[in-house]
Design a protein around this motif. Structure first.
Motif, PDB file in Angstrom:
ATOM      1  N   ALA A 110       0.822  -1.215   0.000  1.00  0.00           N
ATOM      2  CA  ALA A 110       0.000   0.000   0.000  1.00  0.00           C
ATOM      3  C   ALA A 110       0.854   1.262   0.000  1.00  0.00           C
ATOM      4  O   ALA A 110       0.508   2.260  -0.637  1.00  0.00           O
ATOM      5  CB  ALA A 110      -0.925  -0.011   1.212  1.00  0.00           C
ATOM      6  N   SER A 111       1.981   1.222   0.693  1.00  0.00           N
ATOM      7  CA  SER A 111       2.825   2.412   0.818  1.00  0.00           C
ATOM      8  C   SER A 111       3.628   2.692  -0.449  1.00  0.00           C
ATOM      9  O   SER A 111       3.820   3.858  -0.824  1.00  0.00           O
ATOM     10  CB  SER A 111       3.779   2.244   2.002  1.00  0.00           C
ATOM     11  OG  SER A 111       3.056   2.055   3.205  1.00  0.00           O
ATOM     12  N   ALA A 134      -7.213   0.822   5.741  1.00  0.00           N
ATOM     13  CA  ALA A 134      -6.548   2.008   6.275  1.00  0.00           C
ATOM     14  C   ALA A 134      -5.472   2.559   5.347  1.00  0.00           C
ATOM     15  O   ALA A 134      -5.235   3.775   5.323  1.00  0.00           O
ATOM     16  CB  ALA A 134      -5.937   1.675   7.634  1.00  0.00           C
ATOM     17  N   LYS A 135      -4.838   1.696   4.540  1.00  0.00           N
ATOM     18  CA  LYS A 135      -3.638   2.141   3.827  1.00  0.00           C
ATOM     19  C   LYS A 135      -3.740   2.111   2.303  1.00  0.00           C
ATOM     20  O   LYS A 135      -2.951   2.782   1.636  1.00  0.00           O
ATOM     21  CB  LYS A 135      -2.449   1.290   4.275  1.00  0.00           C
ATOM     22  CG  LYS A 135      -2.162   1.442   5.765  1.00  0.00           C
ATOM     23  CD  LYS A 135      -0.886   0.752   6.175  1.00  0.00           C
ATOM     24  CE  LYS A 135      -0.592   0.991   7.652  1.00  0.00           C
ATOM     25  NZ  LYS A 135       0.689   0.387   8.068  1.00  0.00           N
ATOM     26  N   CYS A 136      -4.663   1.339   1.741  1.00  0.00           N
ATOM     27  CA  CYS A 136      -4.761   1.250   0.275  1.00  0.00           C
ATOM     28  C   CYS A 136      -5.656   2.378  -0.238  1.00  0.00           C
ATOM     29  O   CYS A 136      -6.855   2.184  -0.482  1.00  0.00           O
ATOM     30  CB  CYS A 136      -5.298  -0.111  -0.145  1.00  0.00           C
ATOM     31  SG  CYS A 136      -4.164  -1.477   0.187  1.00  0.00           S
ATOM     32  N   LYS A 137      -5.088   3.540  -0.401  1.00  0.00           N
ATOM     33  CA  LYS A 137      -5.855   4.729  -0.778  1.00  0.00           C
ATOM     34  C   LYS A 137      -6.325   4.685  -2.233  1.00  0.00           C
ATOM     35  O   LYS A 137      -7.375   5.236  -2.563  1.00  0.00           O
ATOM     36  CB  LYS A 137      -5.009   5.983  -0.554  1.00  0.00           C
ATOM     37  CG  LYS A 137      -4.439   6.123   0.850  1.00  0.00           C
ATOM     38  CD  LYS A 137      -5.530   6.254   1.889  1.00  0.00           C
ATOM     39  CE  LYS A 137      -4.942   6.468   3.279  1.00  0.00           C
ATOM     40  NZ  LYS A 137      -5.993   6.559   4.322  1.00  0.00           N
ATOM     41  N   SER A 138      -5.557   4.045  -3.109  1.00  0.00           N
ATOM     42  CA  SER A 138      -5.891   4.058  -4.537  1.00  0.00           C
ATOM     43  C   SER A 138      -6.725   2.857  -4.969  1.00  0.00           C
ATOM     44  O   SER A 138      -7.112   2.761  -6.134  1.00  0.00           O
ATOM     45  CB  SER A 138      -4.610   4.101  -5.371  1.00  0.00           C
ATOM     46  OG  SER A 138      -3.800   2.963  -5.102  1.00  0.00           O
ATOM     47  N   LEU A 139      -7.020   1.946  -4.050  1.00  0.00           N
ATOM     48  CA  LEU A 139      -7.722   0.716  -4.400  1.00  0.00           C
ATOM     49  C   LEU A 139      -9.137   1.015  -4.896  1.00  0.00           C
ATOM     50  O   LEU A 139      -9.893   1.748  -4.261  1.00  0.00           O
ATOM     51  CB  LEU A 139      -7.793  -0.209  -3.178  1.00  0.00           C
ATOM     52  CG  LEU A 139      -8.140  -1.670  -3.457  1.00  0.00           C
ATOM     53  CD1 LEU A 139      -7.072  -2.332  -4.306  1.00  0.00           C
ATOM     54  CD2 LEU A 139      -8.320  -2.429  -2.148  1.00  0.00           C
ATOM     55  N   LYS A 140      -9.494   0.412  -6.061  1.00  0.00           N
ATOM     56  CA  LYS A 140     -10.817   0.610  -6.650  1.00  0.00           C
ATOM     57  C   LYS A 140     -11.662  -0.663  -6.644  1.00  0.00           C
ATOM     58  O   LYS A 140     -12.884  -0.590  -6.553  1.00  0.00           O
ATOM     59  CB  LYS A 140     -10.681   1.121  -8.087  1.00  0.00           C
ATOM     60  CG  LYS A 140     -10.078   2.513  -8.188  1.00  0.00           C
ATOM     61  CD  LYS A 140     -10.017   2.981  -9.631  1.00  0.00           C
ATOM     62  CE  LYS A 140      -9.438   4.391  -9.726  1.00  0.00           C
ATOM     63  NZ  LYS A 140      -9.371   4.857 -11.142  1.00  0.00           N
ATOM     64  N   LYS A 141     -11.011  -1.821  -6.765  1.00  0.00           N
ATOM     65  CA  LYS A 141     -11.741  -3.085  -6.791  1.00  0.00           C
ATOM     66  C   LYS A 141     -11.086  -4.065  -5.826  1.00  0.00           C
ATOM     67  O   LYS A 141      -9.871  -4.246  -5.846  1.00  0.00           O
ATOM     68  CB  LYS A 141     -11.764  -3.676  -8.202  1.00  0.00           C
ATOM     69  CG  LYS A 141     -12.533  -2.841  -9.209  1.00  0.00           C
ATOM     70  CD  LYS A 141     -12.556  -3.503 -10.572  1.00  0.00           C
ATOM     71  CE  LYS A 141     -13.332  -2.661 -11.584  1.00  0.00           C
ATOM     72  NZ  LYS A 141     -13.366  -3.304 -12.922  1.00  0.00           N
ATOM     73  N   LEU A 142     -11.919  -4.699  -5.000  1.00  0.00           N
ATOM     74  CA  LEU A 142     -11.427  -5.649  -4.005  1.00  0.00           C
ATOM     75  C   LEU A 142     -12.271  -6.910  -4.057  1.00  0.00           C
ATOM     76  O   LEU A 142     -13.503  -6.848  -4.020  1.00  0.00           O
ATOM     77  CB  LEU A 142     -11.485  -5.035  -2.604  1.00  0.00           C
ATOM     78  CG  LEU A 142     -11.108  -5.953  -1.436  1.00  0.00           C
ATOM     79  CD1 LEU A 142      -9.657  -6.405  -1.547  1.00  0.00           C
ATOM     80  CD2 LEU A 142     -11.344  -5.249  -0.102  1.00  0.00           C
ATOM     81  N   CYS A 143     -11.599  -8.057  -4.150  1.00  0.00           N
ATOM     82  CA  CYS A 143     -12.276  -9.353  -4.157  1.00  0.00           C
ATOM     83  C   CYS A 143     -11.727 -10.192  -3.006  1.00  0.00           C
ATOM     84  O   CYS A 143     -10.510 -10.345  -2.866  1.00  0.00           O
ATOM     85  CB  CYS A 143     -12.065 -10.068  -5.489  1.00  0.00           C
ATOM     86  SG  CYS A 143     -12.779 -11.731  -5.544  1.00  0.00           S
TER      87      CYS A 143
END
Length: 316
Positions: A154-155, A180-189
């Motif tokens: 994430a960093s 808390a840390k993956c600011k750019s995440l758009k899709k999560l499975c």
């Protein structure tokens, strides 16, 4: 002819190694996929390390073939590699993945199926996080990352937009770390992981750019948390596999709707369908004869009624 090839797929071949000269002669090759082929494929990739690296190669997909860390390390000589799939390559470990991270700086998509044998873990993932800064998509199946490697990803990988965690020991703590840390995440499975509603709750406050989440086969997650998450983040697309059966309440409204669903007798349409088989024609013939007999019976009945009415009128 080999010079014009851009993509090669070898699948389920016994003598796939005989194509090595063709592969090495394809100087403009962009994509190489080797799936469930017999033989020791270190024989191919070791050629890459002898000054014959496929500099044009951008995508490599190897699945269920015999390749050791030596072969995977040789793939790292393809400096323009952007997409790598390591699917159930049981001899590959953190060592080979670290070599990929060290040399393949342009890596954008990484898919790993570790087959739950724990040969790939935090060490290899942290190497990817520190050196493959353009990573956008990461799929981990049967791999057990901890908060240590997830925090590093994430960093450092600030463009990481798609993350899939399947069949691993990822729990609520790791999901909270992602939130808390993956600011750019758009899709999560998340599939087949021991998470609970507590982990899902953390996604309501984190991952500000999250647009879609998919949760499947996570027994600790219930349907109520889905409704709560949708309420908290209305713009979030939620795909859930938890389906709860709403039992009908024996109230007047339910009874009324149930009655409306049942058609009236006069609206029911019936049809006769002849069975398929040796007696099909005979059955159809009997059916037609029955219909004709019914019609003649109705005609006779109507005839009797008409004659009776005529006699009664004449007697009057």
């Amino acid at each position: 002819a080999a010079a014009s090839l851009k993509s090669i797929l070898l699948k389920e071949l016994v003598d796939g190694l005989s194509f090595i000269p063709l592969i090495m002669g394809s100087k403009n090759l962009k994509t190489l996929k080797i799936i469930r082929c017999q033989g020791n494929w270190d024989e191919l990739f070791k050629v890459f390390s002898h000054g014959n690296a496929m500099t044009s190669l951008m995508e490599v997909h190897i699945e269920r073939i015999q390749v050791s860390d030596y072969g995977v390390s040789a793939i790292s000589n393809c400096l323009n590699l952007e997409i790598l799939h390591l699917i159930k390559v049981w001899d590959c470990s953190n060592v080979g993945l670290s070599c990929i991270a060290e040399h393949c700086k342009k890596l954008r998509k990484l898919h790993i199926d570790g087959w739950r044998i724990n040969r790939i873990g935090d060490e290899g993932l942290m190497a990817i996080a520190k050196q493959c800064l353009d990573l956008q998509e990461l799929v981990l199946i049967g791999v057990n990352p901890t908060c240590l490697s997830l925090s590093s990803l994430a960093s450092n990988c600030v463009n990481l937009e798609r993350l899939a965690l399947c069949g691993s020991r990822v729990g609520d703590e790791e999901i909270a770390c992602i939130a808390a840390k993956c600011k750019s995440l758009k899709k999560l499975c998340i599939k087949g992981c021991p998470i609970s509603n507590i982990g899902i709750e953390s996604l309501a406050w984190g991952c500000p750019n999250l647009a879609k989440i998919k949760v499947k086969k996570c027994r600790g997650v219930t349907g109520e948390i889905r409704e709560w998450l949708v309420e908290k983040r209305r713009s979030l697309s939620v795909n859930w596999d938890v389906e709860e059966i709403d039992h009908l309440d024996a109230s007047s409204s339910d009874a009324g709707s149930a009655r409306e669903a049942v058609p009236e007798l006069g609206q029911v349409e019936t049809g006769v369908e002849a069975p398929v088989g040796g007696d099909g024609r005979l059955t159809m013939l009997k059916t037609r004869l029955g219909v004709l007999a019914g019609r003649s019976l109705m005609a006779c009945t109507f005839g009797r009624w008409s004659s009776n009415s005529t006699d009664s009128s004449s007697s009057l």
